[in-house]
Write a protein that holds these residues in place. Structure first.
Motif: not given
Length: 355
Positions: A98-99, A102, A105-106, A155
Motif C-alpha cells: 500500500s505504501d 501511494k 499515486e503522488y 510516506t
C-alpha cells in the motif's frame, strides 16, 4: 513560433518513484524475507524512475546549450516525445504494498501536472492561452507538485521507519537530498612489548608519518597497552582546518528556480538551504538572495526595530487570507506581500506575518 521556457523537469525529482515485487529468498525467516522484499521493491522503484528523471534533466541541459532556435526546437520535440513514452509506461507496482501504491499515486500526479504545464507553455507561446491564464496555471501546478512532494516524503520516511530499510542513492536523488556520508572505518592496534611505530606501520601496510598524524603523536614514543589508530581519520582536525572560516556563498533566485534545483546546482540539500536562510517553507521568489553555504542567517534585531513589532499567526483549519486579513485589520494584498505569497493558497499550521 514556440520558444523555449525554463523547463520544469527538475521538480519531478522530488516525487518520482516506481516499484516491482520481489521473490522471497530461501533460507531467511518470514520477517527477514519480508524486509528484503520491501527493500528490493523500493530499490527497483527508485532506480527505474531515477533513470527517467536523469534523462529528462539531460534534455533540459541540451536545450539550454542549443546554439540555434532550430536545434533547440528539435531537442524540445525529443524531450516531449520521451515524456509521452514515460507517461505511457505501466508502473510495475506491487498492488499489495500500500505504501508503494501511494508513492506511485503522488509520482504520477506530479508527472501529469508538469507535462500539462509544458503543454500550457506551448499554447501560451502560440497565442492560444492568455498570459493571465498561463501564470495562473503555472501557480496551480507549482502548488500541486509541492503538496505531492510533501506527501511523497512523508510516506517514504514512514516506509523506511516501518520496514527498517535504507534509502539508496537513487532514492535520495528522487527526494532531493544528499546521502549521509559513510563514517570512515577505523582500525585500531594495541601496542605490545617490543613494538615500535615502524614495526606497527609495516604490519598494517601504512607509514610512521601516517600513524603519528592519525594519533596526534608529537614523537615516536609509544607504550605497552596503548591503543593506536592504524586507519581512518585523525582524532582531531588540524590547526589550519579548525581555524578556517566558513566561506559564505550567495545565489540570486531566478524565475523558475526551486529550492531543489538551487540545492542540486550548489551540491547541497533543501534542508540545509532552509536552515541557512531561516525559511519556514519551500516558497521562494525571483530576485531573492539566498545563502547556499556558510553560517546560518541570524534574524535582524536592529535598534530601530523591536521584535514585538512583528506579529505572526498560525493558520487554523477553515482559515482564508481574507478571514485572517479581516481579523487583523489589514488586506489580503498586504498579507501576500508580507509573506511572499504568489497565490491565495495557505495551509494549516503555516505561520504568517500579520503586522
Amino acid at each position: 513560433m514556440v520558444t523555449k521556457k525554463t523547463l520544469t523537469a527538475s521538480v519531478l525529482a522530488t516525487s518520482l518513484l516506481f516499484s516491482s515485487s520481489a521473490l522471497i529468498h530461501p533460507g531467511y525467516s518470514v520477517e527477514a524475507a519480508q524486509a528484503i522484499n520491501h527493500q528490493l521493491e523500493l530499490d527497483k522503484f527508485s532506480s527505474h524512475y531515477a533513470a527517467i528523471i536523469r534523462t529528462l534533466e539531460s534534455y533540459t541541459k541540451k536545450i539550454d546549450a542549443a546554439k540555434s532556435e532550430d536545434e533547440m526546437m528539435d531537442l524540445y520535440a525529443e524531450y516531449m516525445d520521451y515524456y509521452d513514452v514515460a507517461l505511457e509506461k505501466e508502473a510495475p507496482v506491487n498492488a499489495s504494498n500500500s505504501d508503494i501504491v501511494k508513492l506511485d499515486e503522488y509520482i504520477y500526479n506530479s508527472l501529469i501536472e508538469v507535462y500539462n504545464s509544458e503543454i500550457d507553455t506551448i499554447d501560451y507561446y502560440n497565442g492560444d492561452l492568455s498570459e493571465e491564464d498561463y501564470k495562473k496555471a503555472l501557480n496551480n501546478m507549482e502548488d500541486s507538485v509541492a503538496q505531492q512532494e510533501i506527501m511523497f516524503k512523508q510516506t517514504a520516511n514512514s516506509y523506511q521507519s516501518k520496514h527498517r530499510i535504507t534509502f539508496s542513492k537513487d532514492m535520495y536523488y528522487l527526494l532531493g537530498e544528499t546521502p549521509p556520508a559513510k563514517p570512515a572505518q577505523t582500525n585500531t592496534y594495541k601496542v605490545k612489548s617490543g613494538d615500535t611505530l615502524y614495526s606497527i606501520a609495516k604490519k598494517n601496510k601504512t607509514t610512521v608519518s601516517s600513524l603519528k598524524k592519525l594519533n596526534n603523536l608529537k614523537s615516536d614514543r609509544i607504550y605497552t597497552g596503548q591503543v593506536l589508530k592504524v586507519s581512518g581519520t585523525p582524532s582531531t582536525p588540524s590547526k589550519d582546518e579548525s581555524k578556517a572560516p566558513s566561506k559564505t556563498v550567495s545565489y540570486k533566485v531566478k524565475k523558475g528556480d526551486t529550492l531543489y534545483s538551487i540545492a542540486k546546482k550548489h551540491k547541497t540539500d533543501v534542508t540545509t538551504l532552509k536552515k541557512l536562510n531561516n525559511l519556514k517553507n519551500d516558497r521562494i521568489y525571483a530576485g531573492q538572495t539566498l545563502k547556499v553555504s556558510g553560517s546560518e542567517t541570524v534574524p535582524s534585531t536592529s535598534k530601530g526595530t523591536s521584535p514585538s513589532n512583528v506579529s505572526t499567526y498560525k493558520v487554523k483549519k477553515g482559515d482564508t487570507l481574507y478571514s485572517i486579513a479581516k481579523r487583523y485589520n489589514t488586506t489580503v494584498s498586504k498579507l501576500k506581500k508580507a509573506n511572499n505569497l504568489i497565490s491565495d493558497r495557505i495551509y494549516v499550521g503555516e505561520l504568517l506575518k500579520v503586522k
